[in-house]
Structures are given as structure tokens and as C-alpha cells.
Design a protein around this motif. Structure first.
Motif, PDB file in Angstrom:
ATOM      1  N   MET A  49      37.422  39.616  42.208  1.00  0.00           N
ATOM      2  CA  MET A  49      37.985  39.712  40.859  1.00  0.00           C
ATOM      3  C   MET A  49      37.396  38.651  39.932  1.00  0.00           C
ATOM      4  SD  MET A  49      39.920  42.365  40.864  1.00  0.00           S
ATOM      5  CE  MET A  49      40.711  42.168  39.265  1.00  0.00           C
ATOM      6  N   ARG A  61      33.225  45.643  38.699  1.00  0.00           N
ATOM      7  CA  ARG A  61      34.336  45.302  39.578  1.00  0.00           C
ATOM      8  C   ARG A  61      34.193  45.936  40.968  1.00  0.00           C
ATOM      9  NH1 ARG A  61      35.553  41.528  39.052  1.00  0.00           N
ATOM     10  NH2 ARG A  61      36.770  41.292  37.169  1.00  0.00           N
ATOM     11  N   GLU A  62      33.608  47.135  41.016  1.00  0.00           N
ATOM     12  CA  GLU A  62      33.548  47.847  42.298  1.00  0.00           C
ATOM     13  C   GLU A  62      32.364  47.395  43.164  1.00  0.00           C
ATOM     14  OE1 GLU A  62      36.259  49.400  42.810  1.00  0.00           O
ATOM     15  OE2 GLU A  62      36.849  49.255  40.695  1.00  0.00           O
ATOM     16  N   ARG A  90      42.646  40.672  48.694  1.00  0.00           N
ATOM     17  CA  ARG A  90      42.092  40.856  47.345  1.00  0.00           C
ATOM     18  C   ARG A  90      42.167  39.555  46.567  1.00  0.00           C
ATOM     19  NH1 ARG A  90      39.992  44.218  43.411  1.00  0.00           N
ATOM     20  NH2 ARG A  90      39.564  45.575  45.162  1.00  0.00           N
ATOM     21  N   LYS A  92      42.682  36.845  43.856  1.00  0.00           N
ATOM     22  CA  LYS A  92      43.803  36.583  42.951  1.00  0.00           C
ATOM     23  C   LYS A  92      45.161  36.997  43.513  1.00  0.00           C
ATOM     24  CE  LYS A  92      41.217  36.737  38.584  1.00  0.00           C
ATOM     25  NZ  LYS A  92      41.100  37.357  37.258  1.00  0.00           N
TER      26      LYS A  92
ATOM     27  N   MET B   1      25.091  49.203  35.258  1.00  0.00           N
ATOM     28  CA  MET B   1      25.848  49.375  34.008  1.00  0.00           C
ATOM     29  C   MET B   1      24.859  49.409  32.843  1.00  0.00           C
ATOM     30  SD  MET B   1      29.024  49.373  35.173  1.00  0.00           S
ATOM     31  CE  MET B   1      30.329  48.880  34.034  1.00  0.00           C
ATOM     32  N   HIS B  24      41.774  51.963  37.435  1.00  0.00           N
ATOM     33  CA  HIS B  24      41.784  50.499  37.523  1.00  0.00           C
ATOM     34  C   HIS B  24      41.579  50.001  36.108  1.00  0.00           C
ATOM     35  CE1 HIS B  24      40.719  46.370  38.875  1.00  0.00           C
ATOM     36  NE2 HIS B  24      39.965  46.409  37.788  1.00  0.00           N
ATOM     37  N   GLU B  26      41.809  46.351  33.621  1.00  0.00           N
ATOM     38  CA  GLU B  26      42.048  44.907  33.627  1.00  0.00           C
ATOM     39  C   GLU B  26      41.625  44.264  32.325  1.00  0.00           C
ATOM     40  OE1 GLU B  26      38.923  44.021  36.866  1.00  0.00           O
ATOM     41  OE2 GLU B  26      38.686  42.305  35.488  1.00  0.00           O
ATOM     42  N   THR B  28      40.410  40.744  32.144  1.00  0.00           N
ATOM     43  CA  THR B  28      40.045  39.945  33.313  1.00  0.00           C
ATOM     44  C   THR B  28      40.808  38.632  33.446  1.00  0.00           C
ATOM     45  OG1 THR B  28      37.885  40.975  33.174  1.00  0.00           O
ATOM     46  CG2 THR B  28      38.060  39.008  34.571  1.00  0.00           C
ATOM     47  N   PHE B  32      45.410  42.672  35.955  1.00  0.00           N
ATOM     48  CA  PHE B  32      44.764  43.909  36.375  1.00  0.00           C
ATOM     49  C   PHE B  32      45.801  44.836  36.948  1.00  0.00           C
ATOM     50  CE2 PHE B  32      44.481  41.486  40.360  1.00  0.00           C
ATOM     51  CZ  PHE B  32      44.786  42.436  41.331  1.00  0.00           C
ATOM     52  N   ARG B  34      45.662  48.230  39.498  1.00  0.00           N
ATOM     53  CA  ARG B  34      44.701  48.975  40.308  1.00  0.00           C
ATOM     54  C   ARG B  34      45.393  50.180  40.904  1.00  0.00           C
ATOM     55  NH1 ARG B  34      39.532  48.039  41.718  1.00  0.00           N
ATOM     56  NH2 ARG B  34      38.762  48.550  43.796  1.00  0.00           N
ATOM     57  N   GLU B  72      28.924  53.194  33.424  1.00  0.00           N
ATOM     58  CA  GLU B  72      28.095  53.983  34.319  1.00  0.00           C
ATOM     59  C   GLU B  72      28.970  54.943  35.097  1.00  0.00           C
ATOM     60  OE1 GLU B  72      26.295  50.963  36.998  1.00  0.00           O
ATOM     61  OE2 GLU B  72      27.260  52.016  38.668  1.00  0.00           O
ATOM     62  N   LEU B  80      32.926  54.046  35.352  1.00  0.00           N
ATOM     63  CA  LEU B  80      33.195  52.615  35.238  1.00  0.00           C
ATOM     64  C   LEU B  80      32.845  52.170  33.822  1.00  0.00           C
ATOM     65  CD1 LEU B  80      31.416  51.453  38.559  1.00  0.00           C
ATOM     66  CD2 LEU B  80      33.732  52.396  38.282  1.00  0.00           C
ATOM     67  N   HIS B  95      38.289  51.721  34.899  1.00  0.00           N
ATOM     68  CA  HIS B  95      37.622  52.608  35.864  1.00  0.00           C
ATOM     69  C   HIS B  95      38.502  53.816  36.127  1.00  0.00           C
ATOM     70  CE1 HIS B  95      35.522  48.871  37.851  1.00  0.00           C
ATOM     71  NE2 HIS B  95      35.236  48.988  36.578  1.00  0.00           N
ATOM     72  N   PHE B 101      40.799  53.797  44.423  1.00  0.00           N
ATOM     73  CA  PHE B 101      39.808  52.731  44.619  1.00  0.00           C
ATOM     74  C   PHE B 101      40.231  51.893  45.831  1.00  0.00           C
ATOM     75  CE2 PHE B 101      39.475  53.879  40.174  1.00  0.00           C
ATOM     76  CZ  PHE B 101      38.102  53.904  39.973  1.00  0.00           C
ATOM     77  N   PRO B 102      39.261  51.298  46.535  1.00  0.00           N
ATOM     78  CA  PRO B 102      39.636  50.458  47.686  1.00  0.00           C
ATOM     79  C   PRO B 102      40.657  49.407  47.241  1.00  0.00           C
ATOM     80  CG  PRO B 102      37.244  50.682  47.542  1.00  0.00           C
ATOM     81  CD  PRO B 102      37.813  51.305  46.297  1.00  0.00           C
ATOM     82  N   GLU B 103      41.691  49.256  48.052  1.00  0.00           N
ATOM     83  CA  GLU B 103      42.773  48.374  47.650  1.00  0.00           C
ATOM     84  C   GLU B 103      42.316  46.929  47.615  1.00  0.00           C
ATOM     85  OE1 GLU B 103      47.328  47.190  48.943  1.00  0.00           O
ATOM     86  OE2 GLU B 103      46.293  48.771  50.011  1.00  0.00           O
TER      87      GLU B 103
END
Lengths: 235, 103
Positions: A49, A61-62, A90, A92, B1, B24, B26, B28, B32, B34, B72, B80, B95, B101-103
Motif C-alpha cells: 500500500m 496498486r495491483e 496487507r 497498513k 499505466m 478497490h 483509495e 492513498t 482505502f 478493497r 490501464e 485500473l 480499480h 482483488f487479492p485480499e
């Protein structure tokens, strides 16, 4: 001089993000690795993050977790860290993990590794919620499980040159001379490319960049009542 | 991107209209969220240079974000969108994917 019979010295570092090991205490890692100390590093998260995405940005982010994992592996090679463990939390969110299970994981690792030295963050002065949370858990795990060894908290820059300002005395501080290992530390900074591209000085000539590093890294003793050890060596 | 082209990015965003999307989002330095799942009903991108995105969902919801600069469609068909400053630091991200999305 025969060191063959000497038992291997071992250091376990329990940190929160890729780059903590390099930016905060990379010189010390490199120094002890060069002396043959076996170093195990825990990074609770993959720094997924983070805000710095390269400069110019090439991450999103991914894609960040994998990029930072690879950067950390490279930094470990630069510093001589032999074993790297991710806890898969994860970024944060470390402070929201189940604390008992987090302590348990660190405790079993301490029992397995049997480190002479454990490094982590101070639970109040860690500077980031993830740092404080992993420091608190690692401290609890150390108190429960370490039959031997010493706990130290990593500190930032030269802050502990004058520990009185923070309510400590020189007696509470270990000052490690890392001058001979700042080149390895610089290589590790550069390995963390997406985090350091924003800092122009890192990418100047080695000679210019190395002037940015201090001669010493400072550690706070985790147990002020422990037998007095040398104040320039963690072991 | 790549830098946002408004028409192109909006066309990609609109592909999620009528579908359930995992999001997702955020800001930053602040928050965030998700993997909240919504049924997208409207999708917009506005602005030039720095863009706003907005989604209406589930017949009662809005998501609006500003300061987007890049986008992208990744190898997994996820859209994204992100906003970077002039030194590569992320300010915002949005996103959308059809799977979590992966946790």
C-alpha cells in the motif's frame, strides 16, 4: 585463530515493510552478515500500500506487492541476509491482525531460530502504525520465548546520538560503527528502486551518495536490566 | 499505466455498466476500501489533464473521485485508474474487476 568451533551467531529481525531493513539499519545487517552471522528477516507485509510508485511511476496498486517482494530479495542479497519470511499481512493493517496469533507466529520462529539477537521496532516510537504493531508483538514474543539472547529496538538516523532527549541515557543505547558497510547499504537502497527513485541523491555517484549515510546506526536496548554488554556491539 | 485519454478510459469504465463489479478505491494517504461489490448503472470520466471519475450503483449510490491521471486494462481484464503526482507518488486509485482483488 580458529573460528571453526565457534557456534554460529544468529540474528532475527522482525520488521513491517520491505526497505525497513535497508533504510533504517542496513549497515548493521551488512556488517554482521559479513562477519558470518546468520540473519533471518521477517517482513510482515509486502509494502503493497505504499505511496511511491517509481519515478516516473511504473507501478500500480495491483503490481506493487510482487515488485516490492523482488526488490526486497535483491536488497537481502546486497546486505547478506540469508533467509526472508513474509507474514503475508496487507500493508497498513498489521495493527488489526489478531495479536495473539501474531505473537504466536513470532514466538515459534524465535524457538526455531534461537537467535542471539532480536531486532524490531519500539512499540511506541516505531513511527508508523505497522511498525508499532509488529514491534509490540515481537517484544511480547521475545519475552515469552527467548531463553537466551538480547532484544534491541531499531532507531532512526542519529536520533539516539542524544538519548537524553527521549528519556534514555547512553547506557540504554548501542552504537554500531557501520562505516565500512555503507557501500552495501547504498546497494540495498538502490535495490528498493521504486521507493528510492524519488530521492535524487541515491542515484548520484557512489562517492556522493555515501556522504549521506552516518558512520553509526543506533539501537535501544530492549531490556535495560540485562547484563551489561558492550555499547558498540549487539552480540 | 498510461496517461488517461478521456474517451478511451470512459469506454473502458462503461464496460462495467450492468454488471457486478468489485471495486478497490483509495485516497492513498487517508483511506482505502478493497473489494466492495456493486452493480454499476452509470459510469463517467470528466476533465482534462487531471480527471474525475464517477460511478452510480445499486440504484442508490455514488462513487466520485478526482485527481486521476493514468489508467490501464491489465492482463486480467481489470480496469485500473490511478492519480500520480509529478514525482510518481500515488494520490488516488480506482480499480474495477469482475472478480475480487487479492485480499
Amino acid at each position: 585463530m580458529n573460528h571453526e568451533q565457534a557456534p554460529k551467531r544468529k540474528l532475527l529481525a522482525v520488521f513491517a515493510h520491505p526497505d525497513d531493513e535497508s533504510f533504517i539499519c542496513g549497515g548493521t545487517m551488512a556488517k554482521y552478515a559479513s562477519e558470518g552471522v546468520e540473519i533471518t528477516l521477517v517482513s510482515a507485509t509486502k509494502g503493497d500500500m505504499g505511496r511511491r510508485m517509481g519515478n516516473p511511476p511504473y507501478l500500480n496498486r495491483e503490481t506493487m506487492a510482487l515488485a516490492r517482494e523482488q526488490e526486497l530479495r535483491e536488497a537481502c542479497d546486497c546486505l547478506g541476509i540469508g533467509r526472508l519470511i513474509f507474514f503475508g499481512i496487507r500493508d497498513k493493517t498489521v495493527e488489526f491482525e489478531d495479536e495473539a496469533s501474531l505473537i504466536g507466529r513470532i514466538e515459534s520462529l524465535i524457538r526455531e531460530v534461537e537467535p542471539d539477537v532480536v531486532l524490531t521496532f519500539h512499540e511506541r516510537y516505531g513511527g508508523h502504525p505497522d511498525h508499532c504493531a509488529i514491534g509490540k508483538a515481537a517484544t511480547a514474543a521475545f519475552r515469552r520465548s527467548a531463553d537466551k539472547g538480547a532484544l534491541y529496538y531499531i532507531t532512526f538516523g542519529d536520533a539516539m546520538e542524544r538519548p537524553e532527549r527521549y528519556g534514555y541515557t547512553k547506557k540504554d543505547v548501542v552504537r554500531v560503527d557501520v562505516q565500512a558497510h555503507n557501500a552495501a547499504k547504498l546497494a540495498a537502497f538502490r535495490a528498493h528502486r521504486c521507493q528510492t527513485e524519488i530521492d535524487e541523491w541515491v542515484w548520484q555517484s557512489d562517492k556522493a551518495a555515501l556522504t549521506r549515510f552516518g558512520k553509526y546506526e543506533y539501537f535501544l536496548k530492549g531490556d535495560v536490566n540485562a547484563t551489561q554488554r558492550a555499547n558498540d556491539d549487539l552480540f | 499505466m498510461i496517461p488517461i485519454n478521456r474517451m478511451e478510459a470512459e469506454a473502458e469504465l462503461r464496460k462495467f455498466i450492468g454488471a457486478e463489479a468489485y471495486v478497490h478505491s483509495e485516497a492513498t494517504s487517508f483511506l482505502f476500501v478493497r473489494n466492495f461489490k456493486v452493480r454499476v448503472t452509470h459510469a463517467f470520466i470528466a476533465g482534462e489533464g487531471s480527471f474525475r471519475a464517477a460511478l452510480r450503483f445499486d440504484g442508490h449510490g455514488w462513487l466520485r473521485m478526482e485527481a486521476l491521471t493514468h489508467f490501464e486494462v491489465d492482463g486480467q481484464g481489470r480496469l485500473l485508474l490511478a492519480g500520480y503526482d509529478d514525482r510518481g507518488r500515488m494520490n488516488v486509485a480506482l480499480h474495477l474487476g469482475r472478480e475480487p482483488f487479492p485480499e
